[in-house]
Design a protein around this motif. Structure first.
Motif, PDB file in Angstrom:
ATOM      1  N   VAL A 141       0.815  -1.143   0.503  1.00 21.23           N
ATOM      2  CA  VAL A 141      -0.075  -0.087   0.574  1.00 21.23           C
ATOM      3  C   VAL A 141       0.888   1.601   0.247  1.00 21.23           C
ATOM      4  O   VAL A 141       1.918   1.084   0.507  1.00 21.23           O
ATOM      5  CB  VAL A 141      -0.803  -0.158   0.904  1.00 21.23           C
ATOM      6  CG1 VAL A 141      -1.345   1.258   1.313  1.00 21.23           C
ATOM      7  CG2 VAL A 141      -2.111  -1.104   0.810  1.00 21.23           C
ATOM      8  N   GLY A 142       0.606   2.993  -1.094  1.00 25.69           N
ATOM      9  CA  GLY A 142       1.191   3.626  -0.875  1.00 25.69           C
ATOM     10  C   GLY A 142       2.474   3.114  -2.320  1.00 25.69           C
ATOM     11  O   GLY A 142       2.337   2.090  -2.696  1.00 25.69           O
ATOM     12  N   TRP A 143       2.872   4.101  -2.274  1.00 27.90           N
ATOM     13  CA  TRP A 143       4.161   4.254  -3.333  1.00 27.90           C
ATOM     14  C   TRP A 143       4.856   2.980  -3.568  1.00 27.90           C
ATOM     15  O   TRP A 143       5.639   3.240  -2.796  1.00 27.90           O
ATOM     16  CB  TRP A 143       4.069   5.797  -3.875  1.00 27.90           C
ATOM     17  CG  TRP A 143       5.007   5.595  -5.352  1.00 27.90           C
ATOM     18  CD1 TRP A 143       5.185   5.558  -6.684  1.00 27.90           C
ATOM     19  CD2 TRP A 143       6.397   4.812  -5.629  1.00 27.90           C
ATOM     20  NE1 TRP A 143       6.098   5.273  -7.301  1.00 27.90           N
ATOM     21  CE2 TRP A 143       7.426   5.671  -6.857  1.00 27.90           C
ATOM     22  CE3 TRP A 143       7.670   4.639  -4.336  1.00 27.90           C
ATOM     23  CZ2 TRP A 143       8.689   5.242  -7.215  1.00 27.90           C
ATOM     24  CZ3 TRP A 143       9.406   4.936  -4.756  1.00 27.90           C
ATOM     25  CH2 TRP A 143       9.353   5.405  -6.036  1.00 27.90           C
ATOM     26  N   GLY A 144       5.327   2.441  -4.514  1.00 27.44           N
ATOM     27  CA  GLY A 144       7.021   1.657  -4.315  1.00 27.44           C
ATOM     28  C   GLY A 144       7.062   0.085  -3.577  1.00 27.44           C
ATOM     29  O   GLY A 144       6.427  -0.034  -3.461  1.00 27.44           O
ATOM     30  N   ARG A 155       4.870  16.027 -11.092  1.00 26.98           N
ATOM     31  CA  ARG A 155       5.379  15.702  -9.078  1.00 26.98           C
ATOM     32  C   ARG A 155       5.552  13.989  -8.921  1.00 26.98           C
ATOM     33  O   ARG A 155       4.810  13.845  -8.542  1.00 26.98           O
ATOM     34  CB  ARG A 155       4.952  16.260  -8.453  1.00 26.98           C
ATOM     35  CG  ARG A 155       5.214  18.033  -8.927  1.00 26.98           C
ATOM     36  CD  ARG A 155       4.786  19.057  -7.600  1.00 26.98           C
ATOM     37  NE  ARG A 155       4.672  20.567  -7.974  1.00 26.98           N
ATOM     38  CZ  ARG A 155       4.224  21.391  -7.620  1.00 26.98           C
ATOM     39  NH1 ARG A 155       3.472  21.504  -6.294  1.00 26.98           N
ATOM     40  NH2 ARG A 155       4.088  22.222  -7.747  1.00 26.98           N
ATOM     41  N   GLU A 156       6.253  13.933  -8.053  1.00 26.99           N
ATOM     42  CA  GLU A 156       6.465  12.764  -7.656  1.00 26.99           C
ATOM     43  C   GLU A 156       5.394  11.874  -6.558  1.00 26.99           C
ATOM     44  O   GLU A 156       4.883  13.412  -5.940  1.00 26.99           O
ATOM     45  CB  GLU A 156       7.852  12.465  -7.446  1.00 26.99           C
ATOM     46  CG  GLU A 156       9.340  12.517  -8.466  1.00 26.99           C
ATOM     47  CD  GLU A 156      10.283  11.725  -7.616  1.00 26.99           C
ATOM     48  OE1 GLU A 156      10.745  11.736  -6.176  1.00 26.99           O
ATOM     49  OE2 GLU A 156      12.005  11.796  -8.151  1.00 26.99           O
ATOM     50  N   GLN A 157       5.052  10.890  -6.529  1.00 28.69           N
ATOM     51  CA  GLN A 157       4.575  10.811  -5.212  1.00 28.69           C
ATOM     52  C   GLN A 157       4.984  10.626  -4.416  1.00 28.69           C
ATOM     53  O   GLN A 157       6.153  10.110  -3.868  1.00 28.69           O
ATOM     54  CB  GLN A 157       4.307   9.178  -5.433  1.00 28.69           C
ATOM     55  CG  GLN A 157       3.410   8.843  -7.193  1.00 28.69           C
ATOM     56  CD  GLN A 157       2.362   9.432  -7.036  1.00 28.69           C
ATOM     57  OE1 GLN A 157       0.856   9.963  -6.110  1.00 28.69           O
ATOM     58  NE2 GLN A 157       0.779   9.725  -8.506  1.00 28.69           N
ATOM     59  N   THR A 158       3.871  11.135  -3.223  1.00 23.41           N
ATOM     60  CA  THR A 158       4.588  11.115  -1.485  1.00 23.41           C
ATOM     61  C   THR A 158       5.012   9.330  -1.256  1.00 23.41           C
ATOM     62  O   THR A 158       4.568   8.088  -1.936  1.00 23.41           O
ATOM     63  CB  THR A 158       3.618  11.111  -0.502  1.00 23.41           C
ATOM     64  OG1 THR A 158       1.924  10.598  -0.769  1.00 23.41           O
ATOM     65  CG2 THR A 158       3.425  12.949  -1.227  1.00 23.41           C
ATOM     66  N   ARG A 159       6.114   9.281  -0.729  1.00 20.99           N
ATOM     67  CA  ARG A 159       6.400   7.782  -0.325  1.00 20.99           C
ATOM     68  C   ARG A 159       6.649   7.199   1.102  1.00 20.99           C
ATOM     69  O   ARG A 159       7.014   7.145   1.917  1.00 20.99           O
ATOM     70  CB  ARG A 159       7.671   7.658  -0.830  1.00 20.99           C
ATOM     71  CG  ARG A 159       8.022   8.483  -2.159  1.00 20.99           C
ATOM     72  CD  ARG A 159       9.173   8.555  -3.054  1.00 20.99           C
ATOM     73  NE  ARG A 159       9.379   8.405  -4.728  1.00 20.99           N
ATOM     74  CZ  ARG A 159      10.393   7.871  -5.107  1.00 20.99           C
ATOM     75  NH1 ARG A 159      11.413   7.652  -4.580  1.00 20.99           N
ATOM     76  NH2 ARG A 159      10.682   8.555  -6.372  1.00 20.99           N
ATOM     77  N   ASN A 160       5.066   7.409   1.965  1.00 22.14           N
ATOM     78  CA  ASN A 160       5.366   7.923   3.264  1.00 22.14           C
ATOM     79  C   ASN A 160       5.089   5.939   3.463  1.00 22.14           C
ATOM     80  O   ASN A 160       6.114   5.752   4.491  1.00 22.14           O
ATOM     81  CB  ASN A 160       3.298   8.855   3.859  1.00 22.14           C
ATOM     82  CG  ASN A 160       3.146   9.727   3.179  1.00 22.14           C
ATOM     83  OD1 ASN A 160       4.391  10.434   3.343  1.00 22.14           O
ATOM     84  ND2 ASN A 160       2.140  10.289   3.552  1.00 22.14           N
ATOM     85  N   ASN A 161       5.633   5.368   3.023  1.00 23.94           N
ATOM     86  CA  ASN A 161       4.344   4.203   3.286  1.00 23.94           C
ATOM     87  C   ASN A 161       5.868   3.028   2.980  1.00 23.94           C
ATOM     88  O   ASN A 161       6.344   1.796   2.701  1.00 23.94           O
ATOM     89  CB  ASN A 161       3.851   3.759   2.755  1.00 23.94           C
ATOM     90  CG  ASN A 161       3.110   1.892   4.014  1.00 23.94           C
ATOM     91  OD1 ASN A 161       3.639   2.452   4.886  1.00 23.94           O
ATOM     92  ND2 ASN A 161       2.873   0.938   3.115  1.00 23.94           N
ATOM     93  N   LEU A 162       7.147   4.094   2.456  1.00 26.01           N
ATOM     94  CA  LEU A 162       8.394   2.515   1.605  1.00 26.01           C
ATOM     95  C   LEU A 162       9.207   1.966   1.585  1.00 26.01           C
ATOM     96  O   LEU A 162       9.036   0.903   1.732  1.00 26.01           O
ATOM     97  CB  LEU A 162       9.078   4.064   0.738  1.00 26.01           C
ATOM     98  CG  LEU A 162      10.013   3.067  -0.222  1.00 26.01           C
ATOM     99  CD1 LEU A 162       9.739   2.766  -1.639  1.00 26.01           C
ATOM    100  CD2 LEU A 162      10.877   4.718  -1.365  1.00 26.01           C
ATOM    101  N   ASN A 163       9.401   2.485   3.304  1.00 30.51           N
ATOM    102  CA  ASN A 163       9.271   1.446   4.697  1.00 30.51           C
ATOM    103  C   ASN A 163       9.289   0.165   4.581  1.00 30.51           C
ATOM    104  O   ASN A 163       9.782  -0.779   4.635  1.00 30.51           O
ATOM    105  CB  ASN A 163      10.868   2.132   5.703  1.00 30.51           C
ATOM    106  CG  ASN A 163      11.628   3.528   5.329  1.00 30.51           C
ATOM    107  OD1 ASN A 163      11.654   4.010   4.807  1.00 30.51           O
ATOM    108  ND2 ASN A 163      11.037   4.887   6.723  1.00 30.51           N
ATOM    109  N   ASN A 164       8.415   0.259   5.126  1.00 26.65           N
ATOM    110  CA  ASN A 164       6.820  -1.053   4.630  1.00 26.65           C
ATOM    111  C   ASN A 164       7.187  -1.837   3.423  1.00 26.65           C
ATOM    112  O   ASN A 164       7.428  -2.727   3.638  1.00 26.65           O
ATOM    113  CB  ASN A 164       6.588  -0.944   5.586  1.00 26.65           C
ATOM    114  CG  ASN A 164       4.868  -1.959   5.934  1.00 26.65           C
ATOM    115  OD1 ASN A 164       5.252  -3.386   6.621  1.00 26.65           O
ATOM    116  ND2 ASN A 164       4.078  -2.441   4.783  1.00 26.65           N
ATOM    117  N   ASN A 165       7.113  -1.714   2.442  1.00 26.22           N
ATOM    118  CA  ASN A 165       6.905  -2.409   1.151  1.00 26.22           C
ATOM    119  C   ASN A 165       8.794  -2.211   1.138  1.00 26.22           C
ATOM    120  O   ASN A 165       8.581  -2.866   0.181  1.00 26.22           O
ATOM    121  CB  ASN A 165       6.681  -0.871   0.232  1.00 26.22           C
ATOM    122  CG  ASN A 165       5.287  -0.361   0.238  1.00 26.22           C
ATOM    123  OD1 ASN A 165       4.226  -0.828   0.786  1.00 26.22           O
ATOM    124  ND2 ASN A 165       4.449   0.144  -0.887  1.00 26.22           N
TER     125      ASN A 165
END
Length: 263
Positions: free
Chosen positions: A195-198, A230-240
């Motif tokens: 969930v979230g970008w990436g 503009r680039e997507q926010t990456r709030n959940n990238l650590n979890n991904n």
């Protein structure tokens, strides 16, 4: 061979309009188009309805509630509806070269998925494109980055693609991918735990590779032009990132929450 073109989108009907225009101008049309909509407003629905009036192939709208960035689930829902035995996935900000579908069909081989390339348009050219609705570009177009990716050559593409293909999940971008539906079912589609970008596309490719499905990097063909944003926010990238690391460690070939939930 029948092709289902899946286009992911979220609240950018101006870009989707140009993409659908480019689909209508394909030298070889897909058998159907499915919009994988991650919860857009009525503006996107109305745009699709307008195109449905005279679109040359069936145009379907697969919509889900807006509950954050859920591209994996959105794609799975759309692919579950696909009637074609071959699926091409693009993002809703990718304008297609005239021969995009033709090139993907020519490159398709059993037990293989394709990673396509993208041509990056500058912010200036993207604005001009929205204003003029001119969706034709070339290696000579100003304000086009990575110009080599604009070249489409049917004769040289197979050779160059073989030379540059790599059997790795790295550098995977689902904005331009293609695969057999039976292989998507085999690995259970995209992992909806992302969930979230990436990284959902990287983990999907990893499972394909672990399942023995080879990667082909399509060069000099399947050209698509990426509109600037503009680039997507990456709030959940650590979890991904953690989910991807676990998949690498465990050499997974399938996922628990995936395509099967929509079939």
């Amino acid at each position: 061979m029948s092709v289902s073109l899946v286009i992911t989108t979220y609240n950018w009907p101006q870009a989707l309009e140009l993409v659908l225009m480019s689909v209508m101008q394909q030298s070889v049309l897909p058998n159907e188009v499915i919009i994988a909509d991650d919860g857009s407003t009525v503006l996107t629905r109305d745009l699709i309805a307008k195109f449905q009036e005279n679109f040359p192939v069936p145009l379907h709208h697969s919509w889900q509630d807006d509950d954050g960035f859920r591209a994996a689930r959105s794609r799975n829902k759309a692919m579950a509806k696909a009637t074609g035995n071959y699926i091409v996935i693009i993002d809703g900000d990718m304008i297609l070269h005239h021969h995009f579908i033709r090139d993907h069909k020519k490159a398709a081989k059993p037990n293989q998925f394709i990673q396509g390339r993208r041509v990056i348009l500058t912010e200036k050219l993207t604005k001009q494109t929205f204003d003029s609705k001119n969706i034709h570009f070339s290696v000579f177009s100003p304000d086009v980055k990575n110009k080599f990716n604009t070249i489409s050559c049917r004769l040289l593409s197979p050779l160059v693609s073989c030379l540059f293909s790599k059997q790795s999940y790295r550098s995977i971008r689902s904005c331009n991918m293609a695969m057999w539906k039976q292989d998507v079912i085999k690995v259970n589609g995209f992992n909806e735990a992302f969930v979230g970008w990436g990284r959902e596309d990287s983990e999907f490719a990893l499972r394909m590779l672990n399942a023995g499905i080879k990667r082909k990097d399509l060069r000099l063909g399947g050209v698509a032009y990426h509109l600037y944003h503009r680039e997507q926010t990456r709030n959940n990238l650590n979890n991904n990132d953690r989910l991807l690391e676990e998949a690498v460690k465990n050499q997974v070939t399938t996922c628990q929450h995936g395509l099967s939930e929509h079939l």
